[in-house]
Scaffold this motif. Structure first.
Motif, mmCIF file in Angstrom:
data_model
loop_
_atom_site.group_PDB
_atom_site.id
_atom_site.type_symbol
_atom_site.label_atom_id
_atom_site.label_comp_id
_atom_site.label_asym_id
_atom_site.label_seq_id
_atom_site.Cartn_x
_atom_site.Cartn_y
_atom_site.Cartn_z
ATOM 1 N N MET A 1 -3.794 23.029 37.659
ATOM 2 C CA MET A 1 -6.044 23.070 36.972
ATOM 3 C C MET A 1 -6.213 21.493 37.006
ATOM 4 S SD MET A 1 -3.760 24.177 33.290
ATOM 5 C CE MET A 1 -5.642 24.557 32.388
ATOM 6 N N ARG A 2 -7.639 21.942 37.017
ATOM 7 C CA ARG A 2 -8.513 20.591 36.985
ATOM 8 C C ARG A 2 -8.856 19.812 36.423
ATOM 9 N NH1 ARG A 2 -13.673 23.844 40.600
ATOM 10 N NH2 ARG A 2 -13.153 25.152 38.591
ATOM 11 N N ASP A 3 -9.691 18.631 36.417
ATOM 12 C CA ASP A 3 -9.779 17.715 34.834
ATOM 13 C C ASP A 3 -11.633 18.631 34.176
ATOM 14 O OD1 ASP A 3 -8.857 15.970 36.114
ATOM 15 O OD2 ASP A 3 -10.292 14.371 36.992
ATOM 16 N N PHE A 4 -11.916 19.771 34.798
ATOM 17 C CA PHE A 4 -13.008 20.238 34.359
ATOM 18 C C PHE A 4 -12.241 21.279 33.124
ATOM 19 C CE2 PHE A 4 -16.396 23.592 34.529
ATOM 20 C CZ PHE A 4 -17.547 22.891 33.882
ATOM 21 N N ASP A 5 -10.915 21.874 33.546
ATOM 22 C CA ASP A 5 -10.923 23.048 32.864
ATOM 23 C C ASP A 5 -10.472 22.122 31.927
ATOM 24 O OD1 ASP A 5 -10.988 24.358 35.033
ATOM 25 O OD2 ASP A 5 -8.957 24.425 36.016
ATOM 26 N N TRP A 6 -9.860 21.243 31.774
ATOM 27 C CA TRP A 6 -9.000 20.704 30.879
ATOM 28 C C TRP A 6 -10.338 20.452 29.196
ATOM 29 C CZ3 TRP A 6 -4.636 21.639 30.147
ATOM 30 C CH2 TRP A 6 -3.366 21.203 31.202
ATOM 31 N N LYS A 7 -11.242 20.017 30.609
ATOM 32 C CA LYS A 7 -12.608 19.779 29.702
ATOM 33 C C LYS A 7 -13.026 20.929 29.044
ATOM 34 C CE LYS A 7 -14.306 16.022 32.005
ATOM 35 N NZ LYS A 7 -15.236 15.048 33.161
ATOM 36 N N ILE A 8 -13.276 21.594 29.658
ATOM 37 C CA ILE A 8 -13.663 23.167 29.219
ATOM 38 C C ILE A 8 -13.018 23.827 28.074
ATOM 39 C CG2 ILE A 8 -13.733 25.693 29.871
ATOM 40 C CD1 ILE A 8 -14.297 25.727 32.665
ATOM 41 N N LEU A 9 -11.773 23.651 28.232
ATOM 42 C CA LEU A 9 -11.095 23.976 26.897
ATOM 43 C C LEU A 9 -10.735 23.660 25.786
ATOM 44 C CD1 LEU A 9 -7.521 25.232 28.381
ATOM 45 C CD2 LEU A 9 -8.756 25.902 27.654
ATOM 46 N N MET A 10 -10.918 21.724 25.803
ATOM 47 C CA MET A 10 -11.879 21.106 24.835
ATOM 48 C C MET A 10 -13.011 21.445 23.953
ATOM 49 S SD MET A 10 -8.709 19.491 23.623
ATOM 50 C CE MET A 10 -9.730 18.392 23.142
ATOM 51 N N GLU A 62 -2.989 26.654 21.279
ATOM 52 C CA GLU A 62 -3.381 25.427 20.948
ATOM 53 C C GLU A 62 -2.480 24.142 21.785
ATOM 54 O OE1 GLU A 62 -4.503 24.748 17.645
ATOM 55 O OE2 GLU A 62 -5.576 26.471 16.323
ATOM 56 N N TYR A 63 -1.312 24.922 21.611
ATOM 57 C CA TYR A 63 -0.306 23.554 22.353
ATOM 58 C C TYR A 63 -1.412 23.347 24.028
ATOM 59 C CZ TYR A 63 3.377 22.005 25.160
ATOM 60 O OH TYR A 63 3.875 20.854 25.688
ATOM 61 N N VAL A 64 -2.190 23.872 24.304
ATOM 62 C CA VAL A 64 -2.854 23.298 25.327
ATOM 63 C C VAL A 64 -3.824 22.826 25.182
ATOM 64 C CG1 VAL A 64 -3.953 24.209 27.186
ATOM 65 C CG2 VAL A 64 -1.562 25.687 27.233
ATOM 66 N N VAL A 65 -4.247 23.112 23.772
ATOM 67 C CA VAL A 65 -5.941 22.272 24.251
ATOM 68 C C VAL A 65 -4.945 20.405 23.571
ATOM 69 C CG1 VAL A 65 -7.297 21.815 22.046
ATOM 70 C CG2 VAL A 65 -7.564 24.091 23.287
ATOM 71 N N GLN A 66 -3.620 20.849 22.992
ATOM 72 C CA GLN A 66 -3.199 19.875 22.306
ATOM 73 C C GLN A 66 -2.984 19.185 23.293
ATOM 74 O OE1 GLN A 66 0.816 19.524 19.977
ATOM 75 N NE2 GLN A 66 0.958 18.090 21.077
ATOM 76 N N LYS A 67 -2.475 20.353 24.886
ATOM 77 C CA LYS A 67 -2.156 18.964 25.897
ATOM 78 C C LYS A 67 -2.948 17.954 26.773
ATOM 79 C CE LYS A 67 2.505 18.395 25.317
ATOM 80 N NZ LYS A 67 2.909 17.475 25.232
ATOM 81 N N ALA A 68 -4.029 18.821 26.540
ATOM 82 C CA ALA A 68 -5.341 18.888 27.081
ATOM 83 C C ALA A 68 -6.266 17.461 26.449
ATOM 84 C CB ALA A 68 -6.865 19.938 27.272
ATOM 85 N N ALA A 69 -6.275 17.411 25.473
ATOM 86 C CA ALA A 69 -6.822 16.182 24.981
ATOM 87 C C ALA A 69 -5.747 14.461 24.949
ATOM 88 C CB ALA A 69 -6.397 16.511 23.437
ATOM 89 N N GLU A 70 -4.362 15.045 25.392
ATOM 90 C CA GLU A 70 -3.409 13.656 25.568
ATOM 91 C C GLU A 70 -3.897 13.769 27.333
ATOM 92 O OE1 GLU A 70 0.504 14.881 25.234
ATOM 93 O OE2 GLU A 70 -0.104 15.395 22.685
ATOM 94 N N ILE A 71 -4.515 14.400 28.643
ATOM 95 C CA ILE A 71 -4.222 14.863 29.568
ATOM 96 C C ILE A 71 -6.191 14.049 29.621
ATOM 97 C CG2 ILE A 71 -4.744 15.564 31.715
ATOM 98 C CD1 ILE A 71 -2.813 18.025 30.806
ATOM 99 N N LEU A 72 -7.049 14.387 28.838
ATOM 100 C CA LEU A 72 -8.096 13.525 29.137
ATOM 101 C C LEU A 72 -8.012 11.915 28.643
ATOM 102 C CD1 LEU A 72 -10.111 16.943 27.888
ATOM 103 C CD2 LEU A 72 -9.967 15.883 30.590
ATOM 104 N N ARG A 73 -7.797 12.181 27.918
ATOM 105 C CA ARG A 73 -7.376 10.738 27.300
ATOM 106 C C ARG A 73 -6.695 9.522 28.026
ATOM 107 N NH1 ARG A 73 -5.950 11.602 22.310
ATOM 108 N NH2 ARG A 73 -3.791 11.708 22.150
ATOM 109 N N ALA A 74 -5.615 10.498 28.874
ATOM 110 C CA ALA A 74 -4.926 9.545 30.165
ATOM 111 C C ALA A 74 -5.999 8.935 31.529
ATOM 112 C CB ALA A 74 -3.066 10.254 30.760
#
Length: 286
Positions: A1-10, A62-74
């Motif tokens: 998954m790319r950074d953009f994917d995490w941003k899409i989910l958030m 919900e779990y993936v979105v939670q991890k997405a927030a952690e990844i983007l913050r990191a």
């Protein structure tokens, strides 16, 4: 998954709307839909369900979105760390600010800081001081301003100590207060408790609360319309040009009824030039 994917989910989690998310991410709706389908294939699970009332995330979603927030913050922390290493002249600072500070103090401080460090971005988060301290302790902020008696292991610098003051549309005395309508606004618990202590020291009856509003500025507007008096924890709300009257408060022993203002930060963070520059700039202003 790319950074953009995490941003899409958030973004989708916050909007619960495919069309709005596509617009915010500057992609077409079909492109967004295909990307979501690809993500579900990659993770081998259903992330969300489209219903008549919008998007609903599954428990796995919900779990993936939670991890997405952690990844983007990191990722933000990594980028900030690299930017901060460039002598603290670039990057983004997240600063917590009480409402009264945002109105009276912050504009001049930001102006001075931005003149010296024009490439540093400031994100200002307003809230009650107690919540700002919690956010700072959770490393969601780089520094914050706080009012009142604060309890934190973080480093704090006293910036000022202001006398609590009554503001009214006409001259009043302490003896008048129990019979006059009071306009109350949201304050820190420590200030509320201190004000209650002061009141009980002076009066046997409770205050006559006529209105409750969410900010000192709103309270001031009500006073200007002759709806009552307010007890303010910042003398900066009082301007003689408004045609109003002030009454500084003291305790029975003659001591001033005051509230302190602080700059709070993690002392270990001072090795980051970005944060160190901000702290130094604020302390120089005081």
């Amino acid at each position: 998954m790319r950074d953009f994917d995490w941003k899409i989910l958030m973004t989708l989690y916050n909007t619960k709307n495919i069309t709005r998310t596509a617009n915010l991410m500057f992609i077409t709706q079909p492109t967004l839909t295909r990307r979501l389908q690809q993500l579900e294939l990659e993770l081998d699970t259903t992330l969300l369900i489209r219903g008549s009332k919008g998007i609903v995330f599954t428990p796995n979603g919900e779990y993936v979105v939670q991890k997405a927030a952690e990844i983007l913050r990191a990722l933000d922390e990594i980028k900030d760390h690299i930017e901060q290493s460039e002598h603290g002249s670039r990057g983004t600072l997240k600063i917590g600010v009480p409402n009264s500070f945002m109105h009276f103090v912050i504009p001049a401080l930001v102006e001075k800081f931005s003149e010296k460090f024009p490439q540093i971005k400031l994100e200002l988060h307003t809230d009650l001081s107690s919540q700002l301290i919690k956010s700072l302790e959770a490393h969601e902020l780089h520094a914050c301003f706080a009012r009142g008696n604060i309890n934190t292991p973080l480093k704090k610098h006293l910036l000022s100590e202001d006398q609590i003051t009554i503001i009214s549309h006409r001259p009043i005395t302490l003896e008048d207060l129990p019979n006059l309508p009071q306009i109350e606004y949201a304050k820190e618990e420590t200030v509320v408790n201190a004000t209650a202590k002061w009141w009980n020291e002076n009066f046997d009856t409770p205050p006559n609360i006529k209105l409750k509003v969410n900010s000192g500025e709103a309270c001031l507007q009500m006073i200007k319309h002759k709806l009552g008096y307010g007890i303010f924890s910042d003398i900066k709300y009082f301007d003689p040009k408004d045609g109003l009257f002030s009454l500084p408060l003291t305790f029975k022993d003659g001591s001033k009824f005051t509230r302190k203002s602080w700059l709070v930060y993690n002392e270990n963070a001072l090795h980051y030039p970005l944060i160190s520059n901000f702290v130094t700039s604020v302390l120089e202003s005081y």
